[in-house]
Design a protein around this motif. Structure first.
Motif, mmCIF file in Angstrom:
data_model
loop_
_atom_site.group_PDB
_atom_site.id
_atom_site.type_symbol
_atom_site.label_atom_id
_atom_site.label_comp_id
_atom_site.label_asym_id
_atom_site.label_seq_id
_atom_site.Cartn_x
_atom_site.Cartn_y
_atom_site.Cartn_z
ATOM 1 N N TRP A 134 -2.479 17.944 0.936
ATOM 2 C CA TRP A 134 -1.123 18.133 1.492
ATOM 3 C C TRP A 134 -0.341 16.827 1.384
ATOM 4 O O TRP A 134 0.835 16.826 1.004
ATOM 5 C CB TRP A 134 -1.224 18.566 2.963
ATOM 6 N N CYS A 135 -0.982 15.732 1.719
ATOM 7 C CA CYS A 135 -0.326 14.422 1.660
ATOM 8 C C CYS A 135 -0.179 13.945 0.217
ATOM 9 O O CYS A 135 0.835 13.345 -0.147
ATOM 10 C CB CYS A 135 -1.130 13.386 2.446
ATOM 11 N N GLY A 170 4.800 9.848 0.894
ATOM 12 C CA GLY A 170 5.562 9.330 2.025
ATOM 13 C C GLY A 170 5.491 10.185 3.276
ATOM 14 O O GLY A 170 5.731 9.689 4.372
ATOM 15 N N GLU A 171 5.146 11.467 3.136
ATOM 16 C CA GLU A 171 5.203 12.342 4.315
ATOM 17 C C GLU A 171 4.001 12.186 5.244
ATOM 18 O O GLU A 171 3.985 12.732 6.342
ATOM 19 C CB GLU A 171 5.380 13.801 3.890
ATOM 20 N N CYS A 172 2.989 11.475 4.799
ATOM 21 C CA CYS A 172 1.864 11.174 5.694
ATOM 22 C C CYS A 172 1.838 9.690 6.043
ATOM 23 O O CYS A 172 0.812 9.165 6.462
ATOM 24 C CB CYS A 172 0.543 11.626 5.081
ATOM 25 N N ASP A 173 2.971 9.040 5.863
ATOM 26 C CA ASP A 173 3.060 7.650 6.297
ATOM 27 C C ASP A 173 3.217 7.620 7.812
ATOM 28 O O ASP A 173 3.855 8.488 8.396
ATOM 29 C CB ASP A 173 4.258 6.954 5.641
ATOM 30 N N LEU A 174 2.616 6.615 8.385
ATOM 31 C CA LEU A 174 2.660 6.508 9.842
ATOM 32 C C LEU A 174 4.054 6.093 10.288
ATOM 33 O O LEU A 174 4.655 5.206 9.708
ATOM 34 C CB LEU A 174 1.632 5.466 10.288
ATOM 35 N N VAL A 210 0.821 -1.215 0.000
ATOM 36 C CA VAL A 210 0.000 0.000 0.000
ATOM 37 C C VAL A 210 0.854 1.263 0.000
ATOM 38 O O VAL A 210 0.433 2.306 -0.509
ATOM 39 C CB VAL A 210 -1.003 0.038 1.185
ATOM 40 N N GLN A 211 2.043 1.173 0.539
ATOM 41 C CA GLN A 211 2.895 2.362 0.606
ATOM 42 C C GLN A 211 3.352 2.803 -0.795
ATOM 43 O O GLN A 211 3.270 3.982 -1.128
ATOM 44 C CB GLN A 211 4.105 2.071 1.494
ATOM 45 N N LEU A 258 0.131 3.901 -2.990
ATOM 46 C CA LEU A 258 -0.650 5.111 -2.695
ATOM 47 C C LEU A 258 -0.380 6.269 -3.650
ATOM 48 O O LEU A 258 -1.336 6.851 -4.188
ATOM 49 C CB LEU A 258 -0.439 5.518 -1.228
ATOM 50 N N GLN A 299 -6.591 11.170 0.768
ATOM 51 C CA GLN A 299 -5.870 11.871 1.822
ATOM 52 C C GLN A 299 -6.091 13.371 1.613
ATOM 53 O O GLN A 299 -6.549 13.800 0.557
ATOM 54 C CB GLN A 299 -4.356 11.600 1.702
#
Lengths: 555, 555
Positions: A545-546, A551-555, A517-518, A521, A542
């Motif tokens: 912004w994401c 990658g910057e809104c990945d947990l 999923v990463q 996305l 999302q």
């Protein structure tokens, strides 16, 4: 080896945003700008539907107006525009024998007999791009890939990753979407728009669950009373011309329309015109949940010879409306208690000296015989194989829906199968219960099936390597208790694109990394934004912004 | 008594379909047909917005083309049309003193000071209908009720329940809807359409969560760099003219626009223009979930005097753009670890000799002082009362969001409150997790909040009778991580109508029965179908089969 891999990732990953991902791809880092005189040409004579596909591709490239999903939407690419070479055109080369066939002819072949492979090249030296394929479908899939390779920044249309070389073909032939048009009605334009979106992610099959207990929106020439009595409203009927239009529209986009006439359950509405053929029909009053899984109750009296003849004749009439080589007679959720209480059924069983299961088998065999005679392959829901003792032709295709785990048992019985499991692919789950006076009730198949759920589906889970050939593909599905034209797009897109990649790309991306999923996305955002640009109301996955900061809104 | 009640139910229940249900109503069973010369007149001089409301009501009655939601869609009523009397008109009577004020003037009064009561009568003798009210808002609410009383069958517009007598006023003054326009942007027409739908169910307050960490879509005259740097795109900015248009459009529909500038958390984007004012701003790289509840991290350095001055000045500038008597300074989800690691904050605390909580209180007092000076009431999220030691004016209004159970603690502290609990009213829950690489993750506030959940909310649960006056009402809310213009209507409607009835009607329907999802459902279907007819993409709650057969899909 390791350093090469790293290089590839760094250079390519940020720009690579095809959906579904191709099986094999190499890319470079040169910017190529679309020439103002860019055109797509075909070696040989293009059939009409290929010419139309070319026109759509040209239009999408020019009108998607799609900025790369990074901060600045491609502003950092602009520096390379001035010295970039121009792409003069794209040439389609058919490598099959004879004249180029139409997409439409190939799209209605048995799904296992189609050839979708293609090779796509965009050179870095300013020469024309090429798509090479041994089939019209292959050329069309190549066009669909091609149109996703271009971005627009302040009027300049470009790709930033030339040279590009793609060799592609699907992992599984059946990549579908099912729509239920009985519980709530969808006007033809909604279906056509859905077919467009399906084609953008290279789906092959529109599983049309046309009729069900709630309404009969299909005009069947030999049985005009079915829609006259059973459609919700006179305006909510698919005429023969509508059906032909939908089939032709789909076929021109590489999609086969597989119809379903679900029998013997889910047929309450037939009783509006033919009450003699339906047991325990709920015509008024309260819903009795012991004789059906949802209101209104009512099932065909399949054990009664006159009803069986009627149903078989109806299967024949409906299947005649469709060009597909496949036809689903359904067979899910048959409620035995309804029949236990039904005098005509019990009398018929007694007269014929048959058990319930024997009569069900006889009925199904009769239905499938008319299909086989017409050169069609029967399709059934999993209960026909797992819950009943029905004689089925070994080429029957089984739709696995109750649980993804049931694929194992179907494969063990040697049947070919299509994954349609409620625990991964039901788009309607999670919206809350819809039965009246059901306070605080959730949907039966909670929770909501996210795109991540669908994307994480493994087609070969529980399947041995010997059985792998039985897995034909899969589909996401929309049952429409709580849907209609108002939320069709938002409920379906981009979620239904998840399975389109699962069954096209398989488990490995072209850079050798495992699909997850990463890395999916950013690409799913991309096709979602293109869908919106093209008029399909696909939802945000999302905050913006994401979306522009992979990658910057990945947990 | 019992027989009377039965009679009432039998005669009235099938036709009665107002949303929200009025507080008191008696109806008959005579059909009255709208005269072809029907018109709405006003005793006295109608202000412009009342005239416009009358024009809309006239248009809805004539164009809703709404058939009763029963089998046949009103065909059974047709027999009564021929001998039915005609309704020649509707007269609005203002019973206040002086000239009729505008709806817009009254709509921006403090929500607790507005008067929405009205009386509506449709006689059975063919004389004109009347709406009587001591306020323009009351006349407008009456019009909104009136336009829901009419059905259309084959061109005849009629009501089947004359004589009708309604005396109505809301149980709670605050009936709202919150929209977040920062996580994803919504063009002005989407907001206007939402305001229309809100007015159809008599809502009073549009809580506009304009800005947040993700983007700053608001043009603030004294701080142009905020939107210049912080809007997603130049096209995604609400200009001063846009804001004025939204306020005016809302006010003319009886709705106050309550702005929110959420501080000191949820302000990352301010750092794009003013990096000196923001601690731990996520400008690039991975998300650190220890310093914020969601990406991007970033909070105002409220303890730094220059930042506090900046924020207070910004509160003043933003509040000047709005006519509402209320203004929310937010105050939710303040992350202390972010500040613990922030050198300017720590230096400022040390220099001032203040603890974190003391500084937060000082900051909040300063923000609220400019509001109070401007005659405005401060509004805050519940943490300001329950998690922090902040000095607040006793007239501060508290938004309860974390849990419905927290209303008790807020009331115990003596503050007025608005119910906005995530466990009943968050429209965004249940769509799955949206953070990247969050495989199979659900949303933090799973499951989906159904309309039945919202409808079952009890405003006085956990509230003593002494505290009941503190409950001003409530609202459903849409945080927009996974929303945008594509799914605004389907996500919001008709679900958000649930709270509109909870806070208008209270717990008892006009026939004396307790409000519950079973008797609400047919009426909610009705307003949903009207919304669709008027261009709002409200979703189906059930198959159409169920919608036209009230009770037959009850479990």
């Amino acid at each position: 080896m390791f350093s090469k891999f790293l290089l590839f990732t760094v250079l390519v990953a940020p720009v690579f945003s095809l959906w579904p991902a191709p099986r094999q791809m190499t890319t470079g880092s040169k910017t190529i700008v679309l020439s103002s005189s860019f055109s797509i040409t075909v070696k040989g004579t293009a059939p009409a539907d290929l010419s139309q596909a070319i026109a759509r591709t040209t239009s999408f490239i020019k009108n998607d107006n799609m900025g790369r999903l990074i901060v600045g939407r491609g502003s950092t690419d602009a520096a390379s525009f001035k010295k970039a070479l121009q792409l003069p055109g794209l040439t389609l080369k058919y490598t099959g024998s004879g004249a180029i066939p139409s997409i439409s002819t190939e799209a209605v072949q048995d799904v296992t007999a189609r050839n979708e492979q293609y090779t796509l090249k965009i050179p870095a030296d300013g020469s024309a791009a090429t798509i090479t394929a041994p089939s019209a479908l292959g050329l069309f899939r190549g066009l669909t890939t091609f149109e996703q390779l271009f971005y627009t920044y302040e009027g300049t249309i470009y790709t930033a990753e030339a040279p590009i070389s793609i060799t592609d073909s699907p992992a599984y032939p059946y990549r579908g979407f099912m729509l239920d048009t009985s519980r709530n009605y969808f006007p033809v334009p909604d279906i056509l728009r859905t077919l467009d979106a399906m084609s953008w992610v290279k789906m092959t099959t529109f599983h049309w669950h046309i009729v069900d207990s709630n309404s009969w929106p299909l005009q069947v020439p030999s049985f005009p009373q079915l829609s006259a009595q059973g459609a919700y409203e006179a305006s909510m009927v698919y005429s023969k011309a509508d059906v032909s239009q939908i089939i032709a529209y789909a076929a021109a986009r590489g999609i086969d329309v597989m119809p379903e006439f679900d029998t013997p359950g889910h047929t309450s509405v037939i009783g509006d015109a033919y009450p003699e053929h339906v047991a325990c029909q709920q015509t008024s009053g309260a819903y009795d949940d012991t004789v059906a899984n949802e209101p209104p109750s009512g099932q065909l009296r399949f054990a009664v010879p006159a009803t069986s003849d009627f149903a078989v004749s109806l299967v024949k009439s409906i299947s005649n409306l469709f060009t597909s080589k496949w036809f689903s007679t359904g067979g899910d959720e048959i409620n035995q208690k309804c029949y236990d209480n039904d005098a005509p059924t019990q009398a018929a069983l007694k007269a014929a000296g048959l058990t319930f299961e024997q009569a069900l088998s006889k009925f199904t065999v009769a239905e499938h015989a008319v299909l086989t005679k017409a050169g069609k392959t029967p399709v059934v829901w999993e209960e026909m194989v797992l819950s009943h003792n029905v004689t089925l032709s070994p080429d029957t295709v089984v739709l696995v829906w109750i649980s993804s785990a049931d694929a194992t048992a179907v494969a063990e019985k040697g049947f070919r199968l299509v994954h349609a499991p409620s625990d991964y692919f039901y788009l309607d789950c999670g919206g809350g219960g819809w039965l009246g006076n059901f306070v605080g009730g959730n949907s039966w198949c909670d929770p909501f099936k996210t795109w991540q759920d669908a994307y994480s589906f493994d087609p070969l889970n529980g399947i041995t390597s010997d059985q792998a050939h039985l897995v034909l593909g899969g589909q996401q599905l929309l049952w429409t208790e709580q849907s209609g034209p108002e939320n069709l797009d938002p409920v379906v897109w981009p979620r239904a694109a998840a399975s389109a990649e699962v069954f096209w790309t398989g488990k490995t991306l072209p850079d050798g990394t495992a699909a997850n999923v990463q890395n999916a996305l950013p690409r799913l955002h991309d096709i979602r934004y293109r869908m919106v640009q093209r008029g399909v109301m696909a939802i945000n996955l999302q905050p913006y912004w994401c979306a522009v900061r992979p990658g910057e809104c990945d947990l």
